[in-house]
Design an enzyme around this catalytic site. Structure first.
Site, short mmCIF file in Angstrom:
data_model
loop_
_atom_site.label_atom_id
_atom_site.label_comp_id
_atom_site.label_asym_id
_atom_site.label_seq_id
_atom_site.Cartn_x
_atom_site.Cartn_y
_atom_site.Cartn_z
N ASP A 1 -3.26 0.68 7.38
CA ASP A 1 -2.07 1.53 7.37
C ASP A 1 -1.02 1.11 8.40
O ASP A 1 -0.31 1.95 8.96
CB ASP A 1 -2.45 3.02 7.52
CG ASP A 1 -3.33 3.48 6.38
OD1 ASP A 1 -3.17 2.96 5.26
OD2 ASP A 1 -4.18 4.36 6.60
N ASN B 1 0.86 -1.18 0.00
CA ASN B 1 0.00 0.00 0.00
C ASN B 1 0.90 1.23 0.00
O ASN B 1 2.04 1.18 0.43
CB ASN B 1 -0.89 0.01 1.25
CG ASN B 1 -1.87 1.16 1.25
OD1 ASN B 1 -2.44 1.49 0.20
ND2 ASN B 1 -2.07 1.78 2.40
N HIS C 1 0.60 5.34 1.27
CA HIS C 1 -0.25 6.18 2.12
C HIS C 1 0.31 7.60 2.14
O HIS C 1 1.53 7.79 2.26
CB HIS C 1 -0.27 5.59 3.53
CG HIS C 1 -1.16 6.33 4.46
ND1 HIS C 1 -2.54 6.24 4.41
CD2 HIS C 1 -0.88 7.24 5.44
CE1 HIS C 1 -3.06 7.03 5.33
NE2 HIS C 1 -2.08 7.65 5.96
C1 GRF Z 1 -2.67 8.42 -2.99
O1 GRF Z 1 -2.25 9.59 -2.30
C2 GRF Z 1 -2.70 7.24 -2.07
O2 GRF Z 1 -1.68 7.24 -1.11
C3 GRF Z 1 -4.02 7.42 -1.40
O3 GRF Z 1 -4.88 7.79 -2.46
C4 GRF Z 1 -4.12 8.50 -3.44
C5 GRF Z 1 -4.36 7.83 -4.77
O4 GRF Z 1 -4.22 8.73 -5.84
N1 GRF Z 1 -4.43 6.23 -0.69
P1 GRF Z 1 -4.59 8.35 -7.35
O5 GRF Z 1 -6.02 7.80 -7.36
O6 GRF Z 1 -3.61 7.32 -7.82
O7 GRF Z 1 -4.48 9.63 -8.10
#
Ligand code: GRF
Length: 191
Positions: free
Chosen positions: A140, A102, A104
């Site tokens: 997370d 993941n 974050h």
């Molecule tokens: C990223 O900041 C990720 O960490 C969070 O959602 C965002 C995803 O962005 N969980 P995108 O949809 O790839 O533009």
């Protein structure tokens, strides 16, 4: 090596992964979203395993089992969540133990959860960033693989700060995934 990417939103991370040539074999979303359109544009097979509810009656375990079945239809080596909006249950962590990643938008363990960017701003931190980590059942949490810092600017709002975080998050996630695909994780307990 085959990578599955789980998405729910705008899909800029997925788009960057595909542009960088990562071997994305399947993109799975939990709702119709722009990320799916981007995947189609890249010629990547997609699947929308749509949630039947966003309320208290949502059966998270049954949903997770459906998602696992979808992933099992393809021979997947690594799963990367990239803005995936559904908290998953034990079945996926059993089936793909040590093979789920993941990213974050905060420096974990600070600000876990959906409002990471908003909470970092509200706390008045001067530096935040992003974290790439192994995903585990607890949201997370999981061993950290890579982090990068981003300064908070005086006139930042949630959108501007999140955009600057995503600008560093995309290459960091891609680099981390690439190194794992080159040298597959040894901590896996695959069934
Ligand atoms: C990223 O900041 C990720 O960490 C969070 O959602 C965002 C995803 O962005 N969980 P995108 O949809 O790839 O533009």
């Amino acid at each position: 090596m085959r990578l599955a990417v789980l998405v729910s939103g705008t899909g800029t991370i997925l788009d960057a992964m595909a542009d960088a040539g990562l071997p994305v074999s399947l993109v799975v979303a939990d709702r119709p979203c722009r990320a799916i359109e981007l995947a189609v544009g890249h010629g990547i097979p997609t699947s929308v395993v749509e949630r039947d509810s966003f309320g208290d009656d949502f059966d998270r375990t049954a949903y997770t089992e459906k998602l696992v079945a979808e992933l099992d239809a393809v021979d997947i080596d690594l799963i990367a969540m990239a803005g995936f909006g559904t908290i998953l249950e034990q079945p996926i962590y059993e089936r793909f133990a040590g093979r789920i990643l993941n990213t974050h938008p905060s420096l974990l363990p600070a600000f876990p959860g959906w409002r990471a960017v908003e909470e970092a701003l509200a706390h008045g931190v001067q530096v935040t960033g992003c974290t790439v980590h192994y995903a585990e059942l607890e949201v997370d949490s999981g061993p950290i693989l890579a982090q990068e810092t981003v300064p908070v600017l005086p006139d930042d709002d949630v959108a501007s700060l999140h955009e600057r975080i995503k600008a560093v998050e995309r290459p960091l996630y891609i680099e981390t995934i690439r190194s794992l695909l080159d040298a597959p994780p040894t901590r896996e307990v695959c069934k």
